[in-house]
Design a protein around this motif. Structure first.
Motif, mmCIF file in Angstrom:
data_model
loop_
_atom_site.group_PDB
_atom_site.id
_atom_site.type_symbol
_atom_site.label_atom_id
_atom_site.label_comp_id
_atom_site.label_asym_id
_atom_site.label_seq_id
_atom_site.Cartn_x
_atom_site.Cartn_y
_atom_site.Cartn_z
ATOM 1 N N ASP A 150 0.801 -1.229 0.000
ATOM 2 C CA ASP A 150 0.000 0.000 0.000
ATOM 3 C C ASP A 150 0.834 1.279 0.000
ATOM 4 N N LYS A 151 1.997 1.233 0.614
ATOM 5 C CA LYS A 151 2.796 2.454 0.754
ATOM 6 C C LYS A 151 3.328 2.949 -0.594
ATOM 7 N N LEU A 152 3.253 2.113 -1.636
ATOM 8 C CA LEU A 152 3.770 2.497 -2.944
ATOM 9 C C LEU A 152 2.818 3.390 -3.731
ATOM 10 N N ILE A 153 1.560 3.478 -3.279
ATOM 11 C CA ILE A 153 0.597 4.378 -3.909
ATOM 12 C C ILE A 153 0.061 5.337 -2.842
ATOM 13 N N PRO A 154 -0.574 6.442 -3.231
ATOM 14 C CA PRO A 154 -1.065 7.408 -2.235
ATOM 15 C C PRO A 154 -2.048 6.787 -1.244
ATOM 16 N N GLU A 155 -1.984 7.260 -0.007
ATOM 17 C CA GLU A 155 -2.925 6.834 1.029
ATOM 18 C C GLU A 155 -4.114 7.788 1.012
ATOM 19 N N ILE A 156 -5.282 7.279 0.643
ATOM 20 C CA ILE A 156 -6.457 8.117 0.452
ATOM 21 C C ILE A 156 -7.313 8.139 1.713
ATOM 22 N N ASP A 157 -7.658 9.341 2.143
ATOM 23 C CA ASP A 157 -8.546 9.533 3.293
ATOM 24 C C ASP A 157 -9.995 9.480 2.801
ATOM 25 N N ASP A 158 -10.732 8.442 3.237
ATOM 26 C CA ASP A 158 -12.123 8.254 2.819
ATOM 27 C C ASP A 158 -13.128 8.705 3.876
#
Length: 297
Positions: A150-158
């Protein structure tokens, strides 16, 4: 998304199994994909929204379903804030004409670099449902071909995204779709993979998480036979729900969401996700999966 008289008349007979797109429509989609890629790389968020409406459904991988321009632009702003995108390409694999809608299936590759992480090539497949009259996006979903960190793509706040709600329609065809989902739920829980594969038409495509596109029964059947085989894995609880349906002239397009509680020895967990499911009828008048894509939240 209401059931039309036209659809009822078409539903009496068998759905067309495959309809090809004319050259002009294909060119419009290719031009959009080229324009989107340029806007995505250059960070012009407003240009990314030209094909979306306030009813568009976005189903990103490792993020929750979003509906409408406000929620969709928030997703792309978060993505661009965290990642430098050096290249982005789409390649169309399959186009289907459902009369008033077009279904696009293809592959993508995005080279990106999230803050302080090594460069990553995010490659996968996607599905887009186009409303033909306006050439706007009714729905879109994508997912990687392989498992990734997961750390390789942006962390999205939902946290600001509205929870997905179950569709409460009770017309005959909606109930038929829901009953087919109940059958899938039962087969997943009982680990009947080969039976699950029989829910697909022989010329179906299945786009699932961390796997390339699977085409036809020769690829779909072995996948389910392995993925849902009996063993130590136990599905303790599973829900498969419908959040909405579009009745196209030559298909039923369902938007779904699921939750699975699993246990394998001392390990256990829960996985949630969403799907775009395209149903058509076989010679016997039974709803079957013609195209399906699934990804995890």
């Amino acid at each position: 998304m209401k059931l039309s008289v036209t659809f009822f008349l078409l539903a009496i007979g068998m759905f067309a199994q495959e309809s090809r797109i004319n050259t002009n429509l294909r060119k419009k989609i290719e031009d959009y994909n080229t324009s989107f890629a340029a806007s995505f790389i250059n960070g012009k968020t407003e240009d990314l929204l030209k094909a979306y409406t306030d009813e568009s459904i976005l189903m990103p991988e490792h993020s929750r379903q979003r509906i409408g321009k406000k929620e969709i632009v928030d997703f792309y702003k978060q993505w661009k804030t965290q990642a430098v995108i050096t290249s982005y390409q789409k390649e169309i694999v399959d186009l289907q004409d459902f009369g008033n809608y077009i279904l696009e299936i293809g592959t993508f590759n995005e080279d990106l670099n999230v803050k302080e992480q090594k460069p990553y090539s995010y490659s996968g497949k996607y599905m887009v449902l186009w409303k033909k009259s306006s050439m706007t996006i009714a729905s879109e979903i994508w997912g990687s071909n392989t498992y990734f960190d997961d750390k390789l793509i942006p962390e999205i706040d939902d946290s600001a995204v509205s929870p997905t709600q179950e569709d409460t329609a009770s017309d005959k065809l909606t109930l038929e779709v829901k009953e087919r989902n109940n059958k899938i739920k039962e087969m997943v829980q009982k680990r009947l993979g080969e039976e699950h594969a029989k829910m697909f038409l022989p010329n179906a495509m299945y786009l699932t998480y961390y796997t390339p596109i699977l085409s036809g029964e020769k690829e779909i059947t072995p996948y389910f036979a392995e993925h849902e085989k009996p063993g130590t894995l136990v599905i303790e609880e599973i829900s498969i729900k419908t959040s909405g349906i579009i009745f196209a002239q030559k298909a039923i397009v369902e938007f779904g969401f699921y939750s699975v509680d699993w246990k394998d020895g001392d390990s256990k967990g829960n996985v949630k996700g969403k799907s775009m499911n395209v149903w058509q009828k076989n010679d016997s008048g039974e709803l079957m999966l013609f195209r399906q894509m699934v990804n995890h939240d």
